[in-house]
Design an enzyme around this catalytic site. Structure first.
Site, short mmCIF file in Angstrom:
data_model
loop_
_atom_site.label_atom_id
_atom_site.label_comp_id
_atom_site.label_asym_id
_atom_site.label_seq_id
_atom_site.Cartn_x
_atom_site.Cartn_y
_atom_site.Cartn_z
N ASN A 169 0.48 -1.54 -0.02
CA ASN A 169 0.15 0.13 0.17
C ASN A 169 0.86 1.44 0.00
O ASN A 169 0.57 2.22 -0.40
CB ASN A 169 -1.32 -0.12 0.92
CG ASN A 169 -0.63 0.04 2.10
OD1 ASN A 169 0.76 -0.71 2.60
ND2 ASN A 169 -1.55 0.36 3.46
N GLU A 264 5.66 -4.05 11.96
CA GLU A 264 4.46 -2.98 11.88
C GLU A 264 3.07 -4.03 10.72
O GLU A 264 2.98 -3.96 9.70
CB GLU A 264 4.09 -1.92 11.47
CG GLU A 264 3.43 -1.00 12.00
CD GLU A 264 2.12 -1.02 11.01
OE1 GLU A 264 1.12 -1.51 10.43
OE2 GLU A 264 2.13 -0.27 9.75
N CYS A 298 -3.15 0.54 6.65
CA CYS A 298 -3.07 -0.32 8.01
C CYS A 298 -3.72 0.63 9.42
O CYS A 298 -4.11 0.36 9.84
CB CYS A 298 -1.61 -0.66 8.58
SG CYS A 298 -1.02 0.80 8.75
O1 G3H Z 1 -0.77 1.31 5.77
C1 G3H Z 1 0.57 1.82 7.06
C2 G3H Z 1 0.77 2.87 6.68
O2 G3H Z 1 1.56 2.93 7.51
C3 G3H Z 1 -0.68 4.03 7.45
O3 G3H Z 1 -0.13 5.18 6.98
O4 G3H Z 1 -1.08 6.50 8.22
O5 G3H Z 1 0.31 7.53 6.40
O6 G3H Z 1 -1.68 6.18 5.47
P1 G3H Z 1 -0.87 6.95 6.62
#
Ligand code: G3H
Length: 502
Positions: A169, A264, A298
């Site tokens: 993503n 993570e 996430c």
């Molecule tokens: O998908 C996991 C990412 O660490 C979320 O990052 O809060 O900038 O979308 P974000």
């Protein structure tokens, strides 16, 4: 355009090369891995299927390159990172194009990801200079029974070879969030990008190549997880793993050796809405938090826990906003775009059907075409439904009505995840008490969960991860402490005046 201009050397015919020892290479396997465009569901790109032998070679070069890199002055390491950041931002268009085609990221968000990545690398260079340029000095007489005969000089030294595995993503941003800290701290870096997102990552890696980093210091291997996945994560040449993704991370952490891990692994971020909340703010954040990049973050809002007394009003406002979301291809910069793969779409559909069968209220009609799933809000979700606990990673958001804040906290804490959460209330005292009670790495008060700004600490509890990220924490995590103790023949005190006898 992707694979052209300065990027033409990373492409061989229709297959992108991998990066090893400062050169773009074809795999001796003669095989490639296809990357399916989530929108067209046809092969968009191909990457090399690297062999275990090629991984060995990359590890060897990384080990050699790291030795001299660790002796490169810190300011020079930072200077090269600044250069890479500028090159990355200059070439944002072709990299963003890959993100649109490989992971169906809406066009504007794709550009934002690349620009954010450049900014992250620049900040990392600055932060590295600040925090790695400082050490600690301890004296022995602060510990019982000791005289002032020992001076301890403490500094941070690199770990060696860092293996970075980002998720689909954010294949660029979550790659540089590992690459930048590793390099500024004097480590070398081996990148294994996700298959969906690999071509964007290869373009990003080329920006580091163009910046002039020494050969072997950064490598990027592509291929099948079944062939090189475990081989990489269990490789004896790896001194640290930074992984972002799903529960594969749990398996990696069980198999990895005695090395530092940064993981993570997703979340089920709860949004607790109290009676006194600003409901317009709540609705705006639920829609942004739950549906941006079609819920494939996430940190997306993954369950709304709203007080019964305001639930109808919240649902009404959220429904009105959901109705305005545009649905379609990422090229048109639609809000909701196809999810990353057919298997992901099938999984999301499974959660939706389970909720339907168990009596959830559908606020919109469920609609799917290929990998494209229309945004869906599910009201009256109950704890016996899978969607109350599982992470859809799609544009599907469950709402559970609660009768007390404690009920919301209980649901949040009963999850095996503990990434982020949020609480909406005008009562700051209550918000702080709820934040303290929520077992998550971060709680946002009156805003949807989010990782950024990228220098903030970012960490998950329970199955959401190990260690903390964010620029400063990542730099620290990718170093270890070295101390040198000077043992004096007799106690010495810095008097600043008078003369002492030696
Ligand atoms: O998908 C996991 C990412 O660490 C979320 O990052 O809060 O900038 O979308 P974000």
């Amino acid at each position: 355009m992707a694979g052209t201009g300065v990027f033409s050397q990373i492409l061989d015919g229709e297959v992108y090369k991998y990066y090893s020892d400062g050169e773009w290479k074809k795999s001796s396997s003669g095989k490639s891995v296809a990357i399916i465009n989530p929108t067209t569901r046809k092969t968009q790109y191909k990457v090399q299927a690297c062999t275990q032998e090629e991984v060995n070679k990359v590890m060897e070069s990384a080990k050699i390159a790291q030795k001299s890199w660790a002796k490169t002055p810190l300011w020079k390491r930072a200077e090269l990172l600044h250069k890479a950041a500028a090159i990355l931002k200059k070439h944002k268009a072709p990299i963003a194009e890959c993100l649109v085609k490989e992971i169906a990221k809406p066009a504007k968000d794709a550009v934002t990801e690349v620009v954010r990545s450049g900014d992250l690398v620049s900040y990392t260079a600055e932060e590295g200079v600040r925090i790695l340029g400082e050490g600690k000095f301890l004296v022995s007489d602060s510990f019982a029974g000791n005289e002032r005969t020992k001076y301890c000089l403490i500094s941070k030294i690199p770990l060696g070879v860092v293996l970075a595995i980002p998720p689909f993503n954010y294949p660029v941003n979550l790659a540089v969030s590992k690459i930048g800290p590793a390099l500024v701290a004097g480590n070398s870096l081996v990148l294994k990008p996700p298959t969906q997102g690999a071509v964007a990552a290869l373009h990003m890696a080329h920006c580091f190549h163009l910046a002039g980093f020494p050969k072997g210091l950064i490598s990027c291997v592509t291929g099948k997880g079944s062939e090189i996945g475990d081989f990489l994560t269990m490789h004896s040449g790896v001194n640290c793993i930074s992984f972002t993704g799903g529960d594969t991370g749990i398996a990696i952490s069980k198999k990895a050796g005695m090395i530092p891990l940064q993981m993570e692994l997703g979340g089920k971020d709860a949004c607790i809405v109290l009676e006194d909340a600003d409901l317009d703010l709540v609705a705006a954040n639920i829609v942004k938090g739950g549906f941006s990049y079609s819920g494939q973050r996430c940190t997306a809002v993954k369950v709304v826990l709203v007080m019964e007394s305001v639930a109808d009003a919240v649902i009404k406002k959220v429904k009105a906003k959901v109705a305005k979301l545009t649905v379609g291809p990422p090229e048109d910069d639609c809000d909701i775009t196809p999810v990353v793969s057919e298997s992901s779409a099938n999984f999301i559909e499974g959660l939706v059907m389970d909720a339907k069968q168990k009596g959830a209220t559908f606020c919109q009609e469920y609609k799917r075409e290929g990998n494209l799933i229309w945004p869906l809000l599910l009201d009256n979700v109950r704890p016996d439904m899978r969607i109350a606990w599982e992470e859809p990673f799609g544009p599907v958001l469950p709402v559970i009505r609660i009768n007390s804040p404690e009920e919301g906290i209980h649901h949040c804490n009963a999850s095996n995840f503990g990434l982020q959460g949020c609480v909406f209330t005008k009562d700051i005292n209550k918000a702080v008490l709820i934040s303290d009670a929520m077992e998550t790495g971060t709680v946002q008060i009156n805003s949807a969960p989010a990782r950024g700004p990228d220098h903030f600490p970012f960490q998950g509890l329970k199955d959401s991860g190990i260690g903390s990220q964010g620029i400063t924490n990542s730099i620290n995590m990718m170093t270890k402490i070295k101390s040198t103790v000077i043992n004096l023949p007799s106690s010495s005190y810095t008097m600043g005046n008078g003369r002492s006898k030696l």
